[in-house]
Design an enzyme around this catalytic site. Sequence first.
Site, PDB file in Angstrom:
ATOM      1  N   GLN A 124      27.721  89.376  24.808  1.00 50.46           N
ATOM      2  CA  GLN A 124      27.639  88.615  25.944  1.00 50.46           C
ATOM      3  C   GLN A 124      28.360  87.695  26.186  1.00 50.46           C
ATOM      4  O   GLN A 124      28.850  86.898  25.297  1.00 50.46           O
ATOM      5  CB  GLN A 124      26.069  88.040  25.636  1.00 50.46           C
ATOM      6  CG  GLN A 124      25.611  87.166  26.847  1.00 50.46           C
ATOM      7  CD  GLN A 124      24.068  86.613  26.874  1.00 50.46           C
ATOM      8  OE1 GLN A 124      23.616  86.504  25.603  1.00 50.46           O
ATOM      9  NE2 GLN A 124      23.649  85.864  27.756  1.00 50.46           N
ATOM     10  N   SER A 125      29.271  87.612  27.401  1.00 49.28           N
ATOM     11  CA  SER A 125      30.095  86.865  27.774  1.00 49.28           C
ATOM     12  C   SER A 125      31.204  86.772  26.741  1.00 49.28           C
ATOM     13  O   SER A 125      31.922  87.673  26.653  1.00 49.28           O
ATOM     14  CB  SER A 125      29.470  85.500  28.071  1.00 49.28           C
ATOM     15  OG  SER A 125      30.161  84.718  29.130  1.00 49.28           O
ATOM     16  N   MET A 126      31.359  85.621  26.381  1.00 53.41           N
ATOM     17  CA  MET A 126      32.611  85.331  25.279  1.00 53.41           C
ATOM     18  C   MET A 126      32.528  86.337  24.128  1.00 53.41           C
ATOM     19  O   MET A 126      33.293  87.159  23.652  1.00 53.41           O
ATOM     20  CB  MET A 126      32.548  84.097  24.593  1.00 53.41           C
ATOM     21  CG  MET A 126      33.427  83.846  23.632  1.00 53.41           C
ATOM     22  SD  MET A 126      33.062  82.824  22.466  1.00 53.41           S
ATOM     23  CE  MET A 126      31.700  83.603  21.612  1.00 53.41           C
TER      24      MET A 126
END
Length: 257
Positions: A87-89
């Site tokens: 998720q994201s990073m």
Amino acid sequence: MSGWFAFRRERDDAPIRLFCLPHAGGGALLFRSWHDALPGVDVCPVELPGRGTRLRDAPVEDAVSLALALADEMQPLLDRPYALFGQSMGAVVAFETARTLRRDGAPVPAMFVSASRNCPCLPDARPKVHMLPDDEFTVALRRFGGTPEIVLQDPDMMDLFRPTLRADFAVAETYRYELEAPFECSVCVYSGDGDDLVDDPGLAAWQREFTGRFTQRRFPGGHFFVQKHAADVLRTLSEDLATVTPGGVTRAPSARD
């Protein structure tokens, strides 16, 4: 059990393992409930240094170092098809980890799932925040919306968590993409319909990095839709993971899927 995989409840009869990597500032606790929601999956929440059960460990500021360390820890668990969820990073770290494993001759994932992240093959146009002064960094965190307000307003808590938050943003903001061969597996790209940190070209670009089936899913919500709409996300993820056969090949969804 390795400290890298907190809250894992071994399910060694599961046909697939799922390694879950959190967004900036997040930890393995975000995925603690996924074991019950994904009954046919051995869920392995990844606890990165500097948070949760590893709060005393120094956070790491670059994706390559994280990937090298995580890949070593994952090696003993690659005895069956596996998937990576980031998720994201966490999607950047998961992507670089998959590349690291492939360079080491380890099995590649049967499925890669990115949430809330444009493909790292494109330049990240978002403002860089990891080097901002403390007060401006707090303003940026509030704008992103992932840090509880109770933390942002407490100087002692910010002193505790700021180093990890800065390191996590540095991971995403300093990553330098290098061209490599695409992975021979499927990719699922999840996004929130109100997330202004991603865009259609950036999401579609994930298809460049994989030769298998490309699936794009949109959910209601913003950058943190995974947490706010967990039931919908987990139901969809369960259906997507079910398309991975015991041999690690991804089949096309049936009408029931």
